[in-house]
Design a protein around this motif. Structure first.
Motif, mmCIF file in Angstrom:
data_model
loop_
_atom_site.group_PDB
_atom_site.id
_atom_site.type_symbol
_atom_site.label_atom_id
_atom_site.label_comp_id
_atom_site.label_asym_id
_atom_site.label_seq_id
_atom_site.Cartn_x
_atom_site.Cartn_y
_atom_site.Cartn_z
ATOM 1 N N CYS A 174 29.066 114.483 -58.167
ATOM 2 C CA CYS A 174 27.618 114.683 -57.993
ATOM 3 C C CYS A 174 27.362 115.790 -57.005
ATOM 4 C CB CYS A 174 26.955 113.399 -57.505
ATOM 5 S SG CYS A 174 27.090 112.031 -58.670
ATOM 6 N N ASP A 175 26.250 116.462 -57.134
ATOM 7 C CA ASP A 175 25.858 117.502 -56.192
ATOM 8 C C ASP A 175 25.233 116.861 -54.961
ATOM 9 O OD1 ASP A 175 23.470 116.589 -57.129
ATOM 10 O OD2 ASP A 175 22.918 118.420 -58.214
ATOM 11 N N ALA A 176 24.656 117.731 -54.093
ATOM 12 C CA ALA A 176 24.086 117.222 -52.839
ATOM 13 C C ALA A 176 22.880 116.322 -53.084
ATOM 14 C CB ALA A 176 23.687 118.397 -51.936
ATOM 15 N N ALA A 177 22.186 116.568 -54.204
ATOM 16 C CA ALA A 177 21.024 115.745 -54.518
ATOM 17 C C ALA A 177 21.396 114.439 -55.177
ATOM 18 C CB ALA A 177 20.065 116.520 -55.420
ATOM 19 N N GLY A 178 22.654 114.220 -55.434
ATOM 20 C CA GLY A 178 23.082 112.980 -56.063
ATOM 21 C C GLY A 178 23.037 113.019 -57.567
ATOM 22 N N LEU A 179 22.952 114.223 -58.183
ATOM 23 C CA LEU A 179 22.913 114.344 -59.628
ATOM 24 C C LEU A 179 24.310 114.599 -60.153
ATOM 25 C CD1 LEU A 179 19.683 116.525 -60.048
ATOM 26 C CD2 LEU A 179 19.931 114.028 -60.184
ATOM 27 N N CYS A 180 24.593 113.991 -61.286
ATOM 28 C CA CYS A 180 25.928 114.105 -61.870
ATOM 29 C C CYS A 180 26.073 115.472 -62.514
ATOM 30 C CB CYS A 180 26.142 112.992 -62.897
ATOM 31 S SG CYS A 180 27.810 112.933 -63.548
ATOM 32 N N GLU A 181 27.189 116.260 -62.134
ATOM 33 C CA GLU A 181 27.400 117.593 -62.676
ATOM 34 C C GLU A 181 28.219 117.543 -63.953
ATOM 35 O OE1 GLU A 181 29.263 119.622 -59.514
ATOM 36 O OE2 GLU A 181 27.400 119.955 -58.387
ATOM 37 N N ALA A 182 29.245 116.794 -63.994
ATOM 38 C CA ALA A 182 30.153 116.767 -65.142
ATOM 39 C C ALA A 182 29.710 115.678 -66.102
ATOM 40 C CB ALA A 182 31.587 116.536 -64.680
ATOM 41 N N THR A 183 28.627 115.977 -66.832
ATOM 42 C CA THR A 183 28.139 115.004 -67.830
ATOM 43 C C THR A 183 28.673 115.299 -69.211
ATOM 44 O OG1 THR A 183 26.157 116.343 -68.174
ATOM 45 C CG2 THR A 183 26.016 114.583 -66.532
ATOM 46 N N ALA A 184 29.203 116.496 -69.426
ATOM 47 C CA ALA A 184 29.678 116.851 -70.766
ATOM 48 C C ALA A 184 30.877 116.016 -71.165
ATOM 49 C CB ALA A 184 30.044 118.331 -70.823
ATOM 50 N N MET A 185 31.706 115.694 -70.194
ATOM 51 C CA MET A 185 32.902 114.912 -70.520
ATOM 52 C C MET A 185 32.528 113.533 -71.042
ATOM 53 S SD MET A 185 34.215 113.892 -66.700
ATOM 54 C CE MET A 185 35.337 112.714 -67.383
ATOM 55 N N ALA A 186 31.434 112.998 -70.575
ATOM 56 C CA ALA A 186 31.017 111.698 -71.072
ATOM 57 C C ALA A 186 30.509 111.771 -72.499
ATOM 58 C CB ALA A 186 29.934 111.105 -70.168
ATOM 59 N N LEU A 187 29.944 112.957 -72.868
ATOM 60 C CA LEU A 187 29.436 113.089 -74.224
ATOM 61 C C LEU A 187 30.574 113.150 -75.235
ATOM 62 C CD1 LEU A 187 26.544 115.652 -73.638
ATOM 63 C CD2 LEU A 187 26.393 113.179 -73.930
ATOM 64 N N PHE A 188 31.674 113.797 -74.830
ATOM 65 C CA PHE A 188 32.777 113.933 -75.771
ATOM 66 C C PHE A 188 33.685 112.716 -75.774
ATOM 67 C CE2 PHE A 188 31.519 118.306 -75.068
ATOM 68 C CZ PHE A 188 31.520 118.826 -76.345
ATOM 69 N N PHE B 24 31.830 113.759 -81.776
ATOM 70 C CA PHE B 24 31.807 115.220 -81.818
ATOM 71 C C PHE B 24 31.062 115.717 -83.048
ATOM 72 C CE2 PHE B 24 33.825 119.282 -83.021
ATOM 73 C CZ PHE B 24 33.508 120.037 -81.897
ATOM 74 N N ALA B 25 31.177 115.024 -84.137
ATOM 75 C CA ALA B 25 30.475 115.428 -85.360
ATOM 76 C C ALA B 25 28.966 115.336 -85.182
ATOM 77 C CB ALA B 25 30.936 114.541 -86.519
ATOM 78 N N ALA B 26 28.547 114.285 -84.508
ATOM 79 C CA ALA B 26 27.102 114.166 -84.279
ATOM 80 C C ALA B 26 26.602 115.289 -83.399
ATOM 81 C CB ALA B 26 26.801 112.815 -83.639
ATOM 82 N N LEU B 27 27.418 115.702 -82.426
ATOM 83 C CA LEU B 27 27.010 116.809 -81.560
ATOM 84 C C LEU B 27 26.898 118.102 -82.341
ATOM 85 C CD1 LEU B 27 26.355 117.670 -78.686
ATOM 86 C CD2 LEU B 27 28.796 118.050 -78.309
ATOM 87 N N LEU B 28 27.837 118.330 -83.294
ATOM 88 C CA LEU B 28 27.778 119.539 -84.120
ATOM 89 C C LEU B 28 26.512 119.543 -84.985
ATOM 90 C CD1 LEU B 28 31.502 119.964 -85.256
ATOM 91 C CD2 LEU B 28 30.264 121.249 -83.509
ATOM 92 N N VAL B 29 26.141 118.408 -85.506
ATOM 93 C CA VAL B 29 24.926 118.345 -86.324
ATOM 94 C C VAL B 29 23.694 118.711 -85.498
ATOM 95 C CG1 VAL B 29 23.426 116.789 -87.623
ATOM 96 C CG2 VAL B 29 25.902 116.686 -87.937
ATOM 97 N N ILE B 30 23.660 118.240 -84.253
ATOM 98 C CA ILE B 30 22.507 118.549 -83.393
ATOM 99 C C ILE B 30 22.426 120.044 -83.098
ATOM 100 C CG2 ILE B 30 21.511 118.139 -81.120
ATOM 101 C CD1 ILE B 30 22.652 115.332 -81.230
ATOM 102 N N VAL B 31 23.585 120.651 -82.759
ATOM 103 C CA VAL B 31 23.593 122.086 -82.447
ATOM 104 C C VAL B 31 23.230 122.898 -83.675
ATOM 105 C CG1 VAL B 31 25.052 123.998 -81.713
ATOM 106 C CG2 VAL B 31 25.222 121.768 -80.578
ATOM 107 N N GLY B 32 23.705 122.538 -84.856
ATOM 108 C CA GLY B 32 23.372 123.270 -86.067
ATOM 109 C C GLY B 32 21.894 123.191 -86.391
ATOM 110 N N SER B 33 21.322 122.067 -86.156
ATOM 111 C CA SER B 33 19.878 121.928 -86.417
ATOM 112 C C SER B 33 19.062 122.821 -85.498
ATOM 113 C CB SER B 33 19.450 120.467 -86.229
ATOM 114 O OG SER B 33 20.152 119.629 -87.125
ATOM 115 N N ILE B 34 19.508 122.954 -84.255
ATOM 116 C CA ILE B 34 18.774 123.816 -83.318
ATOM 117 C C ILE B 34 18.880 125.266 -83.758
ATOM 118 C CG2 ILE B 34 18.697 124.612 -80.932
ATOM 119 C CD1 ILE B 34 19.597 121.839 -80.085
#
Length: 784
Positions: free
Chosen positions: A582-596, A604-614
């Protein structure tokens, strides 16, 4: 010194003078010294002169006054005061030579009972010879007024059976004569007694106090049922009963007392009433009472003393006839009791008098026969209230409803029509039974239909029918809350800062679809090996905080948590906790690892679908912008600049209409009011402008806008120069012609045009530099 023709007596008795028979006492007052002989100062004390009223001898000499100055000269006598020269006037006079005072008219004591006069002895020149003397004249009363009763008829009341000496009423009279004399001494008496109705009583029942006028009873035997009232003739006389008199009347009413008890007549009655319904009147009972009607002594009060233990009947009094009205206030039942024997007693509103004979209350026996009618079945219980736990299995017996028919007919069961729809969660089962000639009870059993989500109350209406008549009963089912929903844990995932043991943890809570007392407070606990690295801390009755007990590396950690409600029903769930930097404000920096991480729940497939739609959405947006930029722009037809964008307000020249006619505008007012009324000429046959040039050439205006917006300034300047040089548009560069504005003005002209002033020395060449509009003005001021 005054001399009167009156009898005088010296205070010491040494001298008495007689002249006229009136006595006057001469009093002596010692002057100086305290003992022995001394000279006494004498003064006259004149007694009141008494004159009878209504005297016929008028004028009449009353008294003569004299002064001892008569021997030295002539004396003139004068008299003043009320009765002489003051109101009331002209009752008395005095002879100015002889001093005789005489009355001029008869006197009336009831109007004027005394007079106070003053006598004067004057010399012929008007000088007082003696001090004025006071003479008092008292008018003597005569019995000339008859006494008068204050009322022509007096009214009194006396209760019946009153004892002798009971005061009834007081009468009074007045007499205008002198109350200190026998002329006003009044005496009262009763001269005649009459009974109403007449000739009922012959003895004297009343007497009167001859001095006070109080009427009282003299004898016993006053009975209102025999005589209603008495009429007495009264007499009052003055001179203690020997003088003038007056008569009046006194009406003495004999008032009723409750000396007669009411009695039934007759004392046996037979009545009938139908069952199952209240009846306002089933019959009447009658009583006799000799007391005065419509009084509390006469009005009867009825009561049922026996024969009605359940309160089915009531009796009330008819205020007009005094009869007792018997009514049914609680429905009767023929099957329960077919006949009633009621004992009714009666008494008066007013208690019985002590002078009435004593005895028991009068009573009557009323026999009431109940008439049978066809009755509908009756439910033993109505409404029927049942409490059922929720989630009760279908087919469960809820209750047994019992009904019976008083007529012993066969019962049929069914649903009663209701204004609201019947809840189908309750079903009716009436098993067939063999027909019996007589049976009292037939049961119907209700089963639970198994429907869910029906609310907390179920109300149904059912009927039982027999012999063509039916009755309804309401079934009220109260659903009891049960603990059938376990609590649910939330959230099932979250992030906690690594390396901050004891810091802010993950807040966990629970919800329960049940209501209290089967919901909160909740009890949380860790399962398995989760308590090795993790701990929980209670926040309130519904939330806890999950903390790591040791330093953990960044990553995802599953924690097993169990939660139970107040009723003990529990459930467990796996909570995925992500440890991150977490940073000084108490916010989590490494959130990407939790997504994968597959354990978090986002693949991962669901993430690809979201990025393609954008990316597809961005491509469509760019394509729309490109198509709009390729479309040709329409030129504005109304503007001076062709092909200029409507949105570019800086490069647009807006044409506005002319806002006024200047000197040409003659519509705003009546120009004829400014003309000389003496020099009015008819208008020309055609309209001609006086100040506008006719048919002069106009310059050419620039019409084509420049292609480059930077040349807009030159375009505007060219158009402005053309407008300045156009002689055909207002304001015109000509001398304006004004109409007549009046004559006889003492002020000179305010214009310096074509004047002989010193304006010729001024230089107006600078006006030529101001443009064509001022060039004409420069030529007018500088003709050279």
């Amino acid at each position: 010194m005054w001399k009167f023709t009156i009898k005088t007596i010296c205070c010491g008795g040494s001298r008495t003078l007689y002249n006229g028979g009136v006595c006057v006492r001469l009093c002596g007052v010692p002057i100086g010294g305290t003992g022995g002989l001394s000279r006494v100062k004498r003064d006259w004390i004149i007694p009141a002169i008494r004159v009878p009223e209504n005297s016929k001898q008028v004028p009449e000499n009353l008294v003569q006054i004299k002064s001892d100055k008569i021997f030295t000269g002539e004396v003139i006598y004068k008299l003043e005061g009320p009765g002489v020269d003051q109101d009331p006037k002209d009752y008395f006079e005095i002879e100015d030579k002889t001093g005789w005072i005489r009355s001029k008219m008869p006197l009336d004591r009831e109007k004027h009972s005394r007079f106070n006069l003053k006598a004067f002895a004057l010399s012929p020149s008007g000088e007082r010879l003696e001090n004025p003397s006071t003479i008092e004249i008292v008018v003597l009363d005569q019995n000339d007024n008859r006494p008068n009763f204050t009322q022509s008829e007096f009214v009194g009341y006396v209760p019946e059976f009153s004892i002798p000496g009971t005061a009834v009423t007081n009468v009074s009279a007045t007499d205008a004569d002198d109350p200190a004399t026998e002329n006003a001494a009044l005496s009262y008496s009763i001269v005649l007694q009459e009974s109403i109705p007449p000739y009922r009583i012959n003895k004297t029942m009343f007497g009167i106090n001859n001095e006070t006028g109080m009427i009282y009873t003299r004898d016993v035997g006053l009975d209102r049922e025999v005589v209603k009232a008495f009429r007495l003739t009264l007499l009052v006389a003055d001179m203690s009963g020997e003088g003038l008199s007056d008569t009046a009347y006194a009406i003495i009413h004999v008032t009723d007392i409750n000396n007669h008890a009411p009695s039934f007549s007759p004392d046996q009655y037979d009545m009938r009433s139908t069952e199952n319904t209240p009846v306002p009147e089933i019959g009447r009972v009658n009583v006799l009472d000799l007391d005065e009607p419509s009084t509390p002594n006469w009005r009867a009060v009825y009561a049922i003393s026996s024969g009605d233990p359940d309160g089915h009947f009531a009796v009330r009094t008819d205020p007009e006839t005094n009869e007792g009205i018997l009514s049914v206030v609680k429905p009767l039942d023929y099957e329960t009791q077919k006949k009633y024997l009621l004992t009714v007693v009666v008494k008066n509103e007013e208690p019985l008098s002590d002078k009435a004979p004593r005895g028991p209350l009068s009573s009557a026996v009323v026999t009431v026969t109940v008439l049978n009618v066809n009755e509908a079945p009756r439910f033993v219980e109505n409404p029927i209230k049942v409490e059922v736990p929720e989630s009760t299995a279908a087919g469960t017996v809820l209750t047994t409803i019992r009904a019976h028919n008083p007529e012993n007919a066969r019962l049929r069961w069914g649903r009663a029509p209701r204004r609201a729809p019947m809840c189908q969660a309750v079903a009716l089962s009436a098993a067939g039974r063999p027909a019996h000639a007589f049976f009292l009870n037939l049961t119907a059993t209700f089963y639970w239909g198994g429907n869910e989500a029906i609310g907390s109350d179920v109300i149904g209406a059912f009927l039982a029918e027999a012999g063509g008549l039916s009755s309804n009963a309401t079934l009220e089912i109260k659903l009891q809350q049960t603990n059938d929903f376990p609590p649910q844990l939330f959230p099932l995932r979250g992030a906690v800062c690594a390396g901050r043991r004891g810091g802010v943890g993950l807040l966990l809570g629970a919800v329960d679809l049940d209501l209290s007392p089967h919901a909160e407070p909740f009890h949380f606990k860790l399962l398995g090996d989760s308590h090795t690295n993790w701990t929980i801390s209670k926040v309130n009755e519904t939330h806890v905080t999950l903390y790591p007990q040791v330093d953990l590396d960044p990553g995802v950690y599953p924690v097993s948590v169990s939660v139970s409600d107040a009723g003990g029903l529990a459930t467990s769930a796996l909570v995925n906790v992500t440890m991150c930097q977490c940073d000084a404000a108490g916010l989590c920096e490494a959130t990407a690892m939790a997504l994968f991480n597959s354990r978090v729940g986002l693949s991962f497939a669901a993430l690809l679908v979201i990025v393609g739609s954008i990316l597809l959405l961005l491509f469509l947006l760019l394509l729309l912008v490109a198509v709009r930029s390729c479309r040709p722009h329409d030129a504005k037809k109304a503007g001076l600049l062709q092909g200029v964008s409507d949105d570019d307000v800086r490069d647009n020249v807006l044409n506005y209409d002319e806002q006024g006619g200047g000197e040409e505008d003659e519509n705003a007012y009546n120009i004829e009011q400014l003309r000389n009324p003496n020099e009015v000429v008819p208008p020309p046959p055609y309209f001609l402008k006086k100040d506008a040039p006719q048919n002069l050439p106009s310059p050419i205006y620039p019409r084509k806008p420049p292609g480059d917006p930077s040349d807009i300034e030159d375009f505007i300047n060219n158009g402005l120069d053309a407008a300045d040089r156009d002689p055909n548009v207002p304001p015109y560069d000509t001398a304006l012609i004004y109409d007549y504005e009046g004559d006889g003005s003492v002020a000179g002209s305010l214009s310096s045009i074509a004047s002989g002033s010193s304006d010729e020395d001024q230089d107006y060449d600078y006006l030529n530099d101001w443009g064509p509009r001022f060039r004409k003005l420069a030529n007018l001021y500088d003709p050279h």
